[in-house]
Design an enzyme around this catalytic site. Structure first.
Site, PDB file in Angstrom:
ATOM      1  N   HIS A 122      65.789  23.109  61.246  1.00 38.40           N
ATOM      2  CA  HIS A 122      66.591  23.869  60.283  1.00 38.40           C
ATOM      3  C   HIS A 122      65.846  25.177  59.996  1.00 38.40           C
ATOM      4  CE1 HIS A 122      68.250  24.812  56.276  1.00 38.40           C
ATOM      5  NE2 HIS A 122      69.248  24.008  56.568  1.00 38.40           N
ATOM      6  N   ASP A 147      59.664  17.540  57.335  1.00 38.59           N
ATOM      7  CA  ASP A 147      60.840  18.010  56.608  1.00 38.59           C
ATOM      8  C   ASP A 147      61.736  16.785  56.458  1.00 38.59           C
ATOM      9  OD1 ASP A 147      63.317  18.828  55.871  1.00 38.59           O
ATOM     10  OD2 ASP A 147      63.503  20.436  57.358  1.00 38.59           O
ATOM     11  N   GLN A 177      66.679  15.263  55.300  1.00 33.73           N
ATOM     12  CA  GLN A 177      67.761  14.353  55.688  1.00 33.73           C
ATOM     13  C   GLN A 177      67.315  12.899  55.743  1.00 33.73           C
ATOM     14  OE1 GLN A 177      70.817  15.209  55.802  1.00 33.73           O
ATOM     15  NE2 GLN A 177      70.694  17.432  55.962  1.00 33.73           N
ATOM     16  N   LYS A 185      70.546  16.185  47.900  1.00 36.94           N
ATOM     17  CA  LYS A 185      71.056  15.446  49.065  1.00 36.94           C
ATOM     18  C   LYS A 185      70.930  13.944  48.863  1.00 36.94           C
ATOM     19  CE  LYS A 185      69.768  19.033  52.418  1.00 36.94           C
ATOM     20  NZ  LYS A 185      71.021  19.709  52.699  1.00 36.94           N
ATOM     21  N   CYS A 224      72.630  26.080  59.948  1.00 37.21           N
ATOM     22  CA  CYS A 224      71.291  26.647  59.720  1.00 37.21           C
ATOM     23  C   CYS A 224      70.324  26.195  60.810  1.00 37.21           C
ATOM     24  CB  CYS A 224      70.746  26.271  58.341  1.00 37.21           C
ATOM     25  SG  CYS A 224      71.772  26.837  57.009  1.00 37.21           S
TER      26      CYS A 224
HETATM   27  N1  C6P Z   1      70.683  21.267  55.281  1.00 41.43           N
HETATM   28  C1  C6P Z   1      73.028  21.052  55.873  1.00 41.43           C
HETATM   29  O1  C6P Z   1      74.240  21.173  55.639  1.00 41.43           O
HETATM   30  P1  C6P Z   1      67.681  22.923  50.921  1.00 41.43           P
HETATM   31  O2  C6P Z   1      68.818  23.855  51.161  1.00 41.43           O
HETATM   32  O3  C6P Z   1      66.387  23.651  50.671  1.00 41.43           O
HETATM   33  O4  C6P Z   1      67.982  21.868  49.896  1.00 41.43           O
HETATM   34  O5  C6P Z   1      67.488  22.096  52.286  1.00 41.43           O
HETATM   35  C2  C6P Z   1      67.166  22.785  53.451  1.00 41.43           C
HETATM   36  C3  C6P Z   1      67.130  21.860  54.627  1.00 41.43           C
HETATM   37  C4  C6P Z   1      65.922  21.665  55.271  1.00 41.43           C
HETATM   38  N2  C6P Z   1      65.822  20.815  56.306  1.00 41.43           N
HETATM   39  C5  C6P Z   1      66.873  20.124  56.762  1.00 41.43           C
HETATM   40  C6  C6P Z   1      66.695  19.172  57.907  1.00 41.43           C
HETATM   41  C7  C6P Z   1      68.120  20.285  56.151  1.00 41.43           C
HETATM   42  O6  C6P Z   1      69.161  19.598  56.608  1.00 41.43           O
HETATM   43  C8  C6P Z   1      68.267  21.180  55.067  1.00 41.43           C
HETATM   44  C9  C6P Z   1      69.599  21.452  54.451  1.00 41.43           C
HETATM   45  C10 C6P Z   1      72.042  21.406  54.782  1.00 41.43           C
HETATM   46  O7  C6P Z   1      72.605  20.632  56.941  1.00 41.43           O
HETATM   47  C11 C6P Z   1      72.339  22.749  54.208  1.00 41.43           C
HETATM   48  S1  C6P Z   1      72.117  24.057  55.372  1.00 41.43           S
END
Ligand code: C6P
Length: 413
Positions: free
Chosen positions: A125, A202, A205, A228, A368
């Site tokens: 991401h 990371d 998910q 999430k 992303c």
């Molecule tokens: N992915 C998706 O629709 P934030 O936005 O900081 O809470 O999370 C960022 C992020 C980082 N790593 C992974 C693997 C992610 O999936 C995400 C967020 C969302 O897939 C929003 S783009």
């Protein structure tokens, strides 16, 4: 695998939004990888906090401040327990996964020298890519990438070949937000330990969808977001081993993160406050506690089993549609509850728009993860992602919506 362990009707009754309609049809919310819906327990915790407790923390000597501080710190302890952290001081609250990863890139980066190497993967991401690009530009360090197999999993042989004495950091998605692929963490930790590199997960998910025990995983740092996993937006978690966090310089300077401040220099507060400058997101952190309670009561293995069953069902049903391409590992064993796909030559945005007209919410775009889209050689995909309140009938609604999209585009369905 069966979903019988979960009383889905009772769970759904806890989520007010799930009884609303969208475009005259019952909402089918399949965009859980972007953010999950919130149970009334979390919503009520927020309103309860603002109605009864609201105060700034760590500074007041009055009752409200003491109560707010105790509730905020109780969430820290609960978060530590939820991921098997050794001490509550190992939990730093940030705004989101993105900020947690930026904090690491900034603070760990101060130690890097030109030609040091940072290992990432081809499926990251942007949140686990761009901060390291900025660091590479600042420090002269080099980025190296783990490539993927045909099935969208890490190519372990190629990964092994990347590790060398210049490797300082390896940072990867525990679970891909596009392919669902679950990273081979044990192997990466073994490769990293051999060259004394720092391992960052990371877990944006994974933490919401499976049991995550940072001690058992053997990594050094992990990052994830409350929103999430049934919690409010605006709360991120950074976990790090206590001795490693203690050794890092602060990220942001200001109130709360200091011990003694002189005109020319200052000393820092103890962990974790050294990394929590300014007034934090008190209300949302406290409400996150209710989300952790909810998930703990259900049990993370039960969540994982439910995800597994839904993912298997979705992959089986989607693969009956001619012209459907599903990305990532072929079965549900080594993937989480996201299914990214393209349908014939219908643009993913058109698929999402047609699905929405039937009340079905999915995400479409590059998720992303633009470098991954280039590996897949597509501009975008549609993506359905599931959580503990989803049921098979909603996947049937997704399939019906896709057939509708196919017939509107003149495909044989
Ligand atoms: N992915 C998706 O629709 P934030 O936005 O900081 O809470 O999370 C960022 C992020 C980082 N790593 C992974 C693997 C992610 O999936 C995400 C967020 C969302 O897939 C929003 S783009």
């Amino acid at each position: 695998m069966t979903t019988a362990a979960l009383d889905i009707a009772a769970i759904r009754a806890d989520f007010p939004i799930l009884s609303r309609e969208v475009r005259g049809r019952p909402l089918v919310y399949l965009d859980n990888a972007a953010t999950t819906q919130k149970p009334r327990q979390v919503i009520e915790a927020l309103t309860h906090y603002y109605s009864n407790t609201n105060a700034n923390i760590h500074r007041g000597l009055h009752t409200l401040a003491e109560e707010a501080t105790a509730a905020y710190e109780a969430t820290r302890s609960k978060t530590a327990e939820f991921i098997g952290a050794a001490h509550p001081q190992e939990i730093v609250f940030t705004r989101n996964t993105t900020e947690s990863l930026n904090l690491l890139a900034y603070t760990l980066g101060a130690r890097l020298r030109p030609d040091d190497e940072i290992i990432l993967s081809a499926l990251e991401h942007h949140s686990n890519l761009v901060p390291w690009q900025l660091l590479a530009q600042r420090s002269g360090a080099k980025l190296r990438f783990i490539e993927l197999t045909e099935d969208g999993e890490f190519d372990l042989d190629q990964a092994r070949s990347l590790f060398n004495p210049r490797t300082r950091i390896v940072s990867v998605a525990h679970m891909s937000n596009v392919l669902g692929a679950i990273a081979p963490v044990a192997d990466l930790v073994e490769f990293a330990r051999a060259v004394d590199a720092t391992v960052i997960l990371d877990a944006a998910q994974s933490a919401p969808h499976m049991p995550v025990d940072v001690g058992a995983l053997g990594v050094d740092f992990a990052a994830f977001s409350a929103h999430k996993m049934l919690g409010p937006t605006g709360v991120g978690v950074l976990w790090g081993k206590r001795e490693l966090l203690a050794d890092l310089d602060p990220f942001l300077g200001g109130g709360e993160m200091i011990s003694v401040v002189n005109r020319e220099e200052s000393t820092w507060a103890a962990l974790p406050h050294k990394f929590e400058a300014g007034t934090p997101n008190i209300a949302d952190v406290i409400a996150f506690s209710a989300a952790l309670d909810y998930l703990s009561a259900v049990g993370m293995q039960t969540v994982r089993d439910h995800d597994y069953a839904l993912t298997a069902y979705a992959m089986e049903r989607l693969s009956t549609i001619e012209g459907m391409e599903i990305y990532g590992p072929p079965g549900p064993e080594r993937r989480g509850a996201v299914v990214a796909f393209n349908y014939a030559d219908i643009h993913a945005h058109d698929i999402a728009t047609i699905l929405d007209s039937g009340g079905v919410a999915v995400r479409a775009g590059h998720h992303c993860a633009q470098p991954l889209m280039r590996v897949l050689q597509v501009p975008a995909t549609a993506r359905a992602s599931f959580y503990l309140y989803n049921r098979e009938s909603e996947i049937d609604a997704l399939v019906d919506g896709l057939r509708e999209a196919g017939s509107r585009f003149g495909l044989s369905v």
